[in-house]
Design a protein around this motif. Structure first.
Motif, PDB file in Angstrom:
ATOM      1  N   SER A   1      22.211   5.652  -3.415  1.00 29.45           N
ATOM      2  CA  SER A   1      21.532   5.986  -2.167  1.00 29.45           C
ATOM      3  C   SER A   1      21.208   4.732  -1.383  1.00 29.45           C
ATOM      4  CB  SER A   1      20.236   6.759  -2.456  1.00 29.45           C
ATOM      5  OG  SER A   1      19.459   6.893  -1.286  1.00 29.45           O
ATOM      6  N   GLN A   2      21.328   4.806  -0.074  1.00 32.82           N
ATOM      7  CA  GLN A   2      20.957   3.704   0.805  1.00 32.82           C
ATOM      8  C   GLN A   2      19.518   3.849   1.307  1.00 32.82           C
ATOM      9  OE1 GLN A   2      22.933   0.933   1.472  1.00 32.82           O
ATOM     10  NE2 GLN A   2      24.037   1.883  -0.216  1.00 32.82           N
ATOM     11  N   ILE A   3      18.797   4.812   0.725  1.00 29.34           N
ATOM     12  CA  ILE A   3      17.411   5.050   1.125  1.00 29.34           C
ATOM     13  C   ILE A   3      16.496   4.221   0.233  1.00 29.34           C
ATOM     14  CG2 ILE A   3      15.625   6.797   1.466  1.00 29.34           C
ATOM     15  CD1 ILE A   3      17.875   8.896   1.549  1.00 29.34           C
ATOM     16  N   SER A   4      15.638   3.428   0.807  1.00 31.37           N
ATOM     17  CA  SER A   4      14.754   2.554   0.019  1.00 31.37           C
ATOM     18  C   SER A   4      13.501   3.305  -0.412  1.00 31.37           C
ATOM     19  CB  SER A   4      14.376   1.314   0.833  1.00 31.37           C
ATOM     20  OG  SER A   4      15.467   0.450   0.960  1.00 31.37           O
ATOM     21  N   ILE A   5      13.700   4.215  -1.368  1.00 33.08           N
ATOM     22  CA  ILE A   5      12.596   4.952  -1.952  1.00 33.08           C
ATOM     23  C   ILE A   5      12.539   4.585  -3.427  1.00 33.08           C
ATOM     24  CG2 ILE A   5      11.648   7.246  -2.457  1.00 33.08           C
ATOM     25  CD1 ILE A   5      11.663   6.504   0.489  1.00 33.08           C
ATOM     26  N   GLY A   6      11.352   4.274  -3.928  1.00 27.67           N
ATOM     27  CA  GLY A   6      11.222   3.792  -5.294  1.00 27.67           C
ATOM     28  C   GLY A   6      11.433   4.866  -6.350  1.00 27.67           C
ATOM     29  N   ASP A   7      11.706   4.421  -7.567  1.00 27.46           N
ATOM     30  CA  ASP A   7      11.920   5.351  -8.685  1.00 27.46           C
ATOM     31  C   ASP A   7      10.699   6.224  -8.926  1.00 27.46           C
ATOM     32  OD1 ASP A   7      10.357   3.895 -11.225  1.00 27.46           O
ATOM     33  OD2 ASP A   7      11.073   2.498  -9.717  1.00 27.46           O
ATOM     34  N   TRP A   8       9.501   5.679  -8.659  1.00 25.41           N
ATOM     35  CA  TRP A   8       8.264   6.415  -8.907  1.00 25.41           C
ATOM     36  C   TRP A   8       8.173   7.688  -8.074  1.00 25.41           C
ATOM     37  CZ3 TRP A   8       7.208   5.317  -3.962  1.00 25.41           C
ATOM     38  CH2 TRP A   8       7.526   4.044  -3.494  1.00 25.41           C
ATOM     39  N   TRP A   9       8.756   7.678  -6.860  1.00 25.12           N
ATOM     40  CA  TRP A   9       8.700   8.892  -6.033  1.00 25.12           C
ATOM     41  C   TRP A   9       9.572   9.990  -6.627  1.00 25.12           C
ATOM     42  CZ3 TRP A   9       5.687  11.270  -2.931  1.00 25.12           C
ATOM     43  CH2 TRP A   9       6.151  12.408  -2.259  1.00 25.12           C
ATOM     44  N   TYR A  10      10.780   9.643  -7.061  1.00 27.96           N
ATOM     45  CA  TYR A  10      11.646  10.652  -7.661  1.00 27.96           C
ATOM     46  C   TYR A  10      11.059  11.162  -8.967  1.00 27.96           C
ATOM     47  CZ  TYR A  10      15.024   9.335  -4.128  1.00 27.96           C
ATOM     48  OH  TYR A  10      15.640   9.096  -2.926  1.00 27.96           O
ATOM     49  N   ALA A  11      10.401  10.286  -9.730  1.00 27.19           N
ATOM     50  CA  ALA A  11       9.742  10.716 -10.958  1.00 27.19           C
ATOM     51  C   ALA A  11       8.629  11.723 -10.659  1.00 27.19           C
ATOM     52  CB  ALA A  11       9.175   9.522 -11.711  1.00 27.19           C
ATOM     53  N   LYS A  12       7.906  11.465  -9.597  1.00 27.43           N
ATOM     54  CA  LYS A  12       6.834  12.382  -9.185  1.00 27.43           C
ATOM     55  C   LYS A  12       7.402  13.746  -8.797  1.00 27.43           C
ATOM     56  CE  LYS A  12       3.425  12.953  -5.442  1.00 27.43           C
ATOM     57  NZ  LYS A  12       2.236  13.316  -6.250  1.00 27.43           N
TER      58      LYS A  12
ATOM     59  N   SER B   1      -1.263   6.491  -9.481  1.00 25.98           N
ATOM     60  CA  SER B   1      -0.442   7.611  -9.947  1.00 25.98           C
ATOM     61  C   SER B   1       1.040   7.285  -9.864  1.00 25.98           C
ATOM     62  CB  SER B   1      -0.742   8.872  -9.121  1.00 25.98           C
ATOM     63  OG  SER B   1      -0.263   8.749  -7.796  1.00 25.98           O
ATOM     64  N   MET B   2       1.442   6.491  -8.890  1.00 25.61           N
ATOM     65  CA  MET B   2       2.840   6.111  -8.751  1.00 25.61           C
ATOM     66  C   MET B   2       3.240   5.066  -9.788  1.00 25.61           C
ATOM     67  SD  MET B   2       4.256   7.904  -6.424  1.00 25.61           S
ATOM     68  CE  MET B   2       3.721   9.043  -5.164  1.00 25.61           C
ATOM     69  N   TYR B   3       2.474   4.000  -9.892  1.00 25.32           N
ATOM     70  CA  TYR B   3       2.823   2.904 -10.792  1.00 25.32           C
ATOM     71  C   TYR B   3       2.687   3.282 -12.265  1.00 25.32           C
ATOM     72  CZ  TYR B   3       3.244  -0.696  -7.175  1.00 25.32           C
ATOM     73  OH  TYR B   3       3.659  -1.457  -6.112  1.00 25.32           O
ATOM     74  N   ALA B   4       1.780   4.198 -12.564  1.00 31.34           N
ATOM     75  CA  ALA B   4       1.468   4.488 -13.971  1.00 31.34           C
ATOM     76  C   ALA B   4       2.397   5.529 -14.596  1.00 31.34           C
ATOM     77  CB  ALA B   4       0.022   4.971 -14.090  1.00 31.34           C
ATOM     78  N   GLN B   5       3.368   6.032 -13.849  1.00 26.26           N
ATOM     79  CA  GLN B   5       4.217   7.094 -14.388  1.00 26.26           C
ATOM     80  C   GLN B   5       5.091   6.629 -15.547  1.00 26.26           C
ATOM     81  OE1 GLN B   5       5.649  10.171 -11.257  1.00 26.26           O
ATOM     82  NE2 GLN B   5       5.595   8.198 -10.235  1.00 26.26           N
ATOM     83  N   ASN B   6       5.618   5.420 -15.451  1.00 23.03           N
ATOM     84  CA  ASN B   6       6.547   4.932 -16.467  1.00 23.03           C
ATOM     85  C   ASN B   6       5.811   4.086 -17.500  1.00 23.03           C
ATOM     86  OD1 ASN B   6       8.863   4.327 -17.882  1.00 23.03           O
ATOM     87  ND2 ASN B   6       9.484   2.688 -16.499  1.00 23.03           N
ATOM     88  N   GLN B   7       4.941   4.727 -18.259  1.00 23.58           N
ATOM     89  CA  GLN B   7       4.201   4.002 -19.277  1.00 23.58           C
ATOM     90  C   GLN B   7       4.090   4.847 -20.543  1.00 23.58           C
ATOM     91  OE1 GLN B   7      -0.043   3.768 -19.310  1.00 23.58           O
ATOM     92  NE2 GLN B   7      -0.235   4.957 -17.456  1.00 23.58           N
ATOM     93  N   TRP B   8       3.902   4.180 -21.662  1.00 30.93           N
ATOM     94  CA  TRP B   8       3.631   4.857 -22.919  1.00 30.93           C
ATOM     95  C   TRP B   8       2.150   5.202 -22.967  1.00 30.93           C
ATOM     96  CZ3 TRP B   8       7.752   6.035 -25.907  1.00 30.93           C
ATOM     97  CH2 TRP B   8       8.947   5.353 -25.636  1.00 30.93           C
TER      98      TRP B   8
ATOM     99  N   PHE C   1       0.790  -1.228   0.000  1.00 30.79           N
ATOM    100  CA  PHE C   1       0.000   0.000   0.000  1.00 30.79           C
ATOM    101  C   PHE C   1       0.829   1.289   0.000  1.00 30.79           C
ATOM    102  CE2 PHE C   1      -3.148  -3.015   1.818  1.00 30.79           C
ATOM    103  CZ  PHE C   1      -4.203  -2.791   0.951  1.00 30.79           C
ATOM    104  N   MET C   2       2.162   1.175   0.079  1.00 28.69           N
ATOM    105  CA  MET C   2       3.034   2.365   0.097  1.00 28.69           C
ATOM    106  C   MET C   2       2.617   3.357   1.193  1.00 28.69           C
ATOM    107  SD  MET C   2       3.603   3.385  -3.890  1.00 28.69           S
ATOM    108  CE  MET C   2       3.986   2.177  -5.160  1.00 28.69           C
TER     109      MET C   2
END
Length: 275
Positions: free
Chosen positions: A234-245, A62-69, A40-41
């Motif tokens: 980074s040693q911080i476990s933050i997903g790519d989707w957060w930085y993309a946001k 919104s997080m999962y759908a960022q990296n899509q065509w 659930f993030m």
């Protein structure tokens, strides 16, 4: 034994580790159907809203759908179902608990995992089921080499059984303590939650932005390369989707400039905007 994890990739590995049809060294007794993923993030966003709310479903999408065509409608439809899937997983867990099943929680100091663990304890507090937990160690020494871990997604399926020596039984008092910690976080309800000096604390939305500013310059770079560099160092476990946001946020506020656009946001070339 019901295995509970808080990330999609780690849950998939655990399912492989419990796959009776293909047992291997390191196999964990049971079946893949006993694996529950509660992704659930909960380190992100409003946690006064329940996990089955429209708000949480839309946030996950919104997080999962960022990296899509843009034209990939099938993928987009699948992403819209992510929230419903985790809700169904929570329902499955409640069925296991109602049947008196023992549960084992696999968690780490990754913010999404610790928050998921604390939130889960509010549910477990209502049951008398035996609860066990395995927290991933900071590192493991194997044959004169040291392997460090940030979260369970870095562990291969055949390696999970090797961590059972770290398993401990949680008392009712411990489950209640973690449930109270979650209540405190809900009351605070900061935009983000992070693990700082071993404690989960509410933090502002821009808390991780320094990772972007450390690496982004006026020299153009692919967005995927920038995010990859952040995750790799980074040693911080933050997903790519957060930085993309957050990158998208600063593009909208004209602090980051798009040099070469793409319908796939991760494929864009970006740089610092000049003042």
């Amino acid at each position: 034994m019901v295995e509970i994890l808080f990330g999609e990739s780690e849950a998939a590995s655990m399912k492989a580790a419990k796959n009776k049809s293909k047992p291997f060294t390191g196999w964990i007794e049971g079946t893949a159907e006993e694996v529950i993923c509660l992704g659930f993030m909960l380190d992100i966003g409003d946690i006064k809203e329940p996990v089955d709310s429209v708000y949480r479903k839309e946030l996950l999408y919104s997080m999962y759908a960022q990296n899509q065509w843009e034209q990939d409608n099938e993928w987009d439809n699948e992403m819209k179902k992510v929230g419903e899937f985790y809700i169904s997983e929570l329902f499955r867990l409640n069925q296991f608990l109602d049947n008196g099943e023992m549960v084992r929680i696999w968690y780490s100091d990754a913010p999404y995992s610790r928050c998921g663990f604390y939130h889960l304890c509010q549910t477990l507090e209502q049951y008398e089921n035996e609860v066990r937990a395995v927290k991933i160690p900071e590192y493991v020494i194997r044959e004169k080499s040291i392997t460090a871990y940030k979260n369970w997604s870095e562990v291969a399926a055949e390696e999970f059984a090797g961590f059972l020596s770290y398993e401990k039984r949680l008392s009712k008092e411990e489950v209640r303590m973690y449930a109270i910690l979650w209540s405190d976080l809900v009351e605070d309800n900061s935009p983000l939650r992070s693990v700082i000096n071993g404690k989960v604390l509410g933090v502002p939305e821009d808390f991780y932005d320094f990772q972007i500013w450390k690496r982004l310059t006026e020299n153009p770079i692919k967005e995927v390369r920038l995010i990859g560099d952040i995750l790799g160092h980074s040693q911080i476990s933050i997903g790519d989707w957060w930085y993309a946001k957050r990158i998208e946020y600063y593009i909208q506020h004209k602090k980051i400039r798009i040099v070469e656009d793409s319908v796939n946001k991760y494929a864009r070339t970006i740089c610092l905007a000049k003042d």
